[in-house]
Motif scaffolding. Structure first.
Motif, PDB file in Angstrom:
ATOM      1  N   SER A 167      -3.758  -2.258  -3.341  1.00  0.00           N
ATOM      2  CA  SER A 167      -2.546  -2.247  -4.150  1.00  0.00           C
ATOM      3  C   SER A 167      -1.683  -3.474  -3.863  1.00  0.00           C
ATOM      4  N   THR A 168      -1.012  -3.950  -4.913  1.00  0.00           N
ATOM      5  CA  THR A 168      -0.103  -5.083  -4.796  1.00  0.00           C
ATOM      6  C   THR A 168       1.178  -4.763  -5.562  1.00  0.00           C
ATOM      7  N   THR A 169       2.238  -5.517  -5.270  1.00  0.00           N
ATOM      8  CA  THR A 169       3.464  -5.407  -6.051  1.00  0.00           C
ATOM      9  C   THR A 169       3.865  -6.790  -6.553  1.00  0.00           C
ATOM     10  N   LEU A 170       4.688  -6.802  -7.603  1.00  0.00           N
ATOM     11  CA  LEU A 170       5.016  -8.033  -8.307  1.00  0.00           C
ATOM     12  C   LEU A 170       6.376  -8.596  -7.939  1.00  0.00           C
ATOM     13  N   GLY A 171       6.991  -8.079  -6.903  1.00  0.00           N
ATOM     14  CA  GLY A 171       8.338  -8.500  -6.535  1.00  0.00           C
ATOM     15  C   GLY A 171       9.324  -7.406  -6.879  1.00  0.00           C
ATOM     16  N   ARG A 172      10.382  -7.300  -6.091  1.00  0.00           N
ATOM     17  CA  ARG A 172      11.374  -6.233  -6.274  1.00  0.00           C
ATOM     18  C   ARG A 172      11.903  -6.235  -7.696  1.00  0.00           C
ATOM     19  N   GLU A 173      12.028  -5.058  -8.291  1.00  0.00           N
ATOM     20  CA  GLU A 173      12.479  -4.873  -9.672  1.00  0.00           C
ATOM     21  C   GLU A 173      11.470  -5.417 -10.683  1.00  0.00           C
ATOM     22  N   GLY A 174      10.204  -5.495 -10.291  1.00  0.00           N
ATOM     23  CA  GLY A 174       9.195  -6.092 -11.162  1.00  0.00           C
ATOM     24  C   GLY A 174       8.739  -5.235 -12.320  1.00  0.00           C
ATOM     25  N   SER A 175       9.277  -4.027 -12.477  1.00  0.00           N
ATOM     26  CA  SER A 175       8.870  -3.169 -13.597  1.00  0.00           C
ATOM     27  C   SER A 175       9.218  -3.781 -14.944  1.00  0.00           C
ATOM     28  N   ASP A 176      10.349  -4.489 -15.022  1.00  0.00           N
ATOM     29  CA  ASP A 176      10.710  -5.167 -16.270  1.00  0.00           C
ATOM     30  C   ASP A 176       9.631  -6.178 -16.653  1.00  0.00           C
ATOM     31  N   TYR A 177       9.155  -6.915 -15.666  1.00  0.00           N
ATOM     32  CA  TYR A 177       8.107  -7.914 -15.907  1.00  0.00           C
ATOM     33  C   TYR A 177       6.830  -7.235 -16.378  1.00  0.00           C
TER      34      TYR A 177
ATOM     35  N   GLN B 123       0.825  -1.204   0.000  1.00  0.00           N
ATOM     36  CA  GLN B 123       0.000   0.000   0.000  1.00  0.00           C
ATOM     37  C   GLN B 123       0.864   1.261   0.000  1.00  0.00           C
ATOM     38  N   ILE B 124       2.029   1.177   0.633  1.00  0.00           N
ATOM     39  CA  ILE B 124       2.889   2.363   0.752  1.00  0.00           C
ATOM     40  C   ILE B 124       3.896   2.450  -0.393  1.00  0.00           C
ATOM     41  N   VAL B 125       4.569   1.356  -0.689  1.00  0.00           N
ATOM     42  CA  VAL B 125       5.642   1.398  -1.681  1.00  0.00           C
ATOM     43  C   VAL B 125       5.111   1.686  -3.083  1.00  0.00           C
ATOM     44  N   CYS B 126       3.877   1.269  -3.369  1.00  0.00           N
ATOM     45  CA  CYS B 126       3.325   1.458  -4.719  1.00  0.00           C
ATOM     46  C   CYS B 126       3.238   2.929  -5.119  1.00  0.00           C
ATOM     47  N   VAL B 127       3.201   3.824  -4.142  1.00  0.00           N
ATOM     48  CA  VAL B 127       3.029   5.242  -4.458  1.00  0.00           C
ATOM     49  C   VAL B 127       4.250   5.797  -5.197  1.00  0.00           C
ATOM     50  N   GLY B 128       5.400   5.142  -5.091  1.00  0.00           N
ATOM     51  CA  GLY B 128       6.601   5.614  -5.781  1.00  0.00           C
ATOM     52  C   GLY B 128       6.402   5.693  -7.282  1.00  0.00           C
ATOM     53  N   GLU B 129       5.884   4.617  -7.879  1.00  0.00           N
ATOM     54  CA  GLU B 129       5.640   4.586  -9.321  1.00  0.00           C
ATOM     55  C   GLU B 129       4.547   5.562  -9.725  1.00  0.00           C
ATOM     56  N   LEU B 130       3.528   5.699  -8.886  1.00  0.00           N
ATOM     57  CA  LEU B 130       2.428   6.608  -9.206  1.00  0.00           C
ATOM     58  C   LEU B 130       2.910   8.058  -9.245  1.00  0.00           C
ATOM     59  N   MET B 131       3.746   8.440  -8.300  1.00  0.00           N
ATOM     60  CA  MET B 131       4.251   9.817  -8.252  1.00  0.00           C
ATOM     61  C   MET B 131       5.168  10.110  -9.437  1.00  0.00           C
ATOM     62  N   SER B 132       6.113   9.228  -9.680  1.00  0.00           N
ATOM     63  CA  SER B 132       7.087   9.486 -10.747  1.00  0.00           C
ATOM     64  C   SER B 132       6.422   9.535 -12.114  1.00  0.00           C
ATOM     65  N   SER B 133       5.528   8.586 -12.381  1.00  0.00           N
ATOM     66  CA  SER B 133       4.895   8.540 -13.707  1.00  0.00           C
ATOM     67  C   SER B 133       4.000   9.750 -13.942  1.00  0.00           C
ATOM     68  N   THR B 134       3.384  10.266 -12.876  1.00  0.00           N
ATOM     69  CA  THR B 134       2.558  11.477 -13.013  1.00  0.00           C
ATOM     70  C   THR B 134       3.414  12.677 -13.405  1.00  0.00           C
ATOM     71  N   ILE B 135       4.546  12.822 -12.745  1.00  0.00           N
ATOM     72  CA  ILE B 135       5.440  13.940 -13.064  1.00  0.00           C
ATOM     73  C   ILE B 135       5.957  13.818 -14.495  1.00  0.00           C
ATOM     74  N   VAL B 136       6.424  12.628 -14.870  1.00  0.00           N
ATOM     75  CA  VAL B 136       6.971  12.427 -16.215  1.00  0.00           C
ATOM     76  C   VAL B 136       5.897  12.647 -17.278  1.00  0.00           C
ATOM     77  N   SER B 137       4.707  12.113 -17.069  1.00  0.00           N
ATOM     78  CA  SER B 137       3.627  12.268 -18.040  1.00  0.00           C
ATOM     79  C   SER B 137       3.298  13.735 -18.279  1.00  0.00           C
ATOM     80  N   ASN B 138       3.172  14.494 -17.218  1.00  0.00           N
ATOM     81  CA  ASN B 138       2.822  15.910 -17.371  1.00  0.00           C
ATOM     82  C   ASN B 138       3.960  16.700 -18.009  1.00  0.00           C
ATOM     83  N   TYR B 139       5.194  16.369 -17.688  1.00  0.00           N
ATOM     84  CA  TYR B 139       6.314  17.038 -18.337  1.00  0.00           C
ATOM     85  C   TYR B 139       6.301  16.757 -19.841  1.00  0.00           C
ATOM     86  N   LEU B 140       6.096  15.497 -20.218  1.00  0.00           N
ATOM     87  CA  LEU B 140       6.099  15.147 -21.638  1.00  0.00           C
ATOM     88  C   LEU B 140       4.973  15.850 -22.385  1.00  0.00           C
ATOM     89  N   ASN B 141       3.806  15.933 -21.781  1.00  0.00           N
ATOM     90  CA  ASN B 141       2.714  16.675 -22.426  1.00  0.00           C
ATOM     91  C   ASN B 141       3.064  18.155 -22.565  1.00  0.00           C
TER      92      ASN B 141
END
Length: 420
Positions: free
Chosen positions: A196-206, A116-134
């Protein structure tokens, strides 16, 4: 259709995010599905928040989270102009999601709070990157991956409902990609109860590989801070060299032994549809990178994997009876139940030795489970060297024979577990 995955190092600063924008603008006429990790070191910082909160130190946990909040708000302010207030609104929602949770006392498992806590990392970063790209004219739509990647409730080690995911991609993602790019998150998903769930450490590649599979992508590119797959970690070994091509099998085996270039689960979704994987440098994006495909690659050089923070668990049957058959099957089942992967297993007549990475939250629980079946001993603070395609020169250079406590050797793989 291409799928890109940008890891934490590629977006850890204003300059790096601008560099990502420069890379993506070359694909402005070819919509891309882009998977974003948490900013560099953010997952580690959020893990400290979880650990502190779970110990009952709520005020300290909230203070640690405040530092993470401010760093993301500062980054957004440095990057954005017109879309700053829009971005801050999203970020505040994510902050509130975590802070509300941490104002309650601990009543759930550690793994539940972790997700529930760690998942917010990806949500924050992707929001910033998405808005910058737009803002710089790279049209994209931000998606919360938790709406489309459904998992079971095995927190920290969730399994994906592939049929649900495919249907969600067909219905929600493909229509967007017909007009513009999609920005979403790796590593995270959610249950059917929206936890919220996570897929295992470094799971973004998956995650990226799952998107490539569901979209029938032409290829998947993982952007890293190295030229491609290397013969060793260049931060540890000065003589590490670039490998231009590998087979799917090569990467699966190297990942199994601990090479951290891609997540071990990444290859299977790509193999199913023979989707090529490129590992490229975001620092030198024009360089070719490493191509991973179904083609067999002959004459590969030696590859060295060094794993620190290892432990050796020795399990002995209580009556010194033969350890094969049912006891060995049970041992593997216990490892699987604890979501642990061994890097080295050696089976004797009455004992089994298992080398794995020590984790203060999971390894003691594993030892407790094994102790119900027999005698268990643990040695910590060990280092495991694995050398694929080894030769005598490399063994002599890196292996101190006086410190070897476990050795395993085949025709092409040499493994030595050493005392530090």
């Amino acid at each position: 259709m291409k799928v890109f995955k940008f890891g934490g190092a590629s977006i850890q600063s204003v300059e790096n995010i601008k560099n990502v924008g420069s890379i993506l603008k070359t694909y402005a006429n070819d919509p891309v599905c882009i998977i974003i990790s948490a900013l560099g070191k953010t997952t580690n910082a959020l893990e400290r928040v979880v650990n502190t909160y779970y110990k009952g130190e709520q005020a300290t946990a909230l203070a640690l989270f405040e530092e993470i909040k401010q760093s993301h708000l500062s980054l957004a302010k440095e990057l954005l102009n017109d879309r700053l207030s829009h971005t801050e609104s999203y970020l505040l929602d994510f902050f509130t999601e975590v802070e509300w949770l941490m104002h309650d006392r601990v009543v759930q498992s550690y793994d539940y709070y972790y997700d529930q806590i760690v998942c917010v990392g990806e949500l924050m970063s992707s929001t910033i990157v998405s808005n910058y790209l737009n803002e710089i004219g790279f049209k994209n739509e931000w998606l919360d991956v938790r709406d489309i990647l459904r998992t079971n409730d095995a927190f920290r080690f969730a399994s994906v409902d592939l049929d649900f995911f495919q249907n969600a991609v067909d219905q929600q993602v493909k229509s967007i990609l017909s007009e513009k790019s999609v920005i979403t998150q790796g590593f995270i998903g959610s249950t059917d109860e929206n936890e919220s769930t996570t897929l295992g450490r470094e799971g973004s590649d998956y995650s990226a590989a799952l998107f490539a599979h569901a979209l029938n992508a032409k290829n998947l590119t993982i952007w890293k801070d190295v030229p491609g797959f290397m013969t060793a970690d260049p931060k540890v070994f000065n003589e590490a060299n670039f490998i231009p091509s590998l087979s799917y099998q090569d990467v699966i085996e190297l990942s199994f032994y601990g090479a951290q270039v891609v997540h071990p689960k990444t290859i299977q979704p790509l193999l199913d549809k023979k989707i090529p994987l490129y590992i490229k440098s975001f620092i030198q994006p024009a360089e070719q990178g490493t191509l991973v495909s179904e083609q067999t690659v002959k004459g590969l050089p030696p590859v060295i994997v060094k794993k620190d923070h290892q432990c050796l668990i020795e399990f002995t049957t209580p009556d010194y009876s033969f350890v094969g058959g049912k006891p060995l099957q049970t041992l593997y089942e216990i490892l699987d139940n604890h979501h642990l992967t061994s890097h080295l297993i050696q089976v004797g007549a009455v004992s089994v030795q298992i080398c794995l990475t020590y984790d203060k939250n999971t390894t003691p629980n594993l030892a407790t489970s094994l102790a119900t079946l027999g005698e268990v001993n643990i040695q910590q603070n060990l280092t495991l060297y694995t050398i694929r395609n080894y030769n005598g020169t490399l063994i002599k250079k890196y292996i101190d024979n006086d410190n070897i406590i476990l050795l395993q050797q085949t025709n092409n793989t040499y493994q030595a577990l050493l005392k530090n």
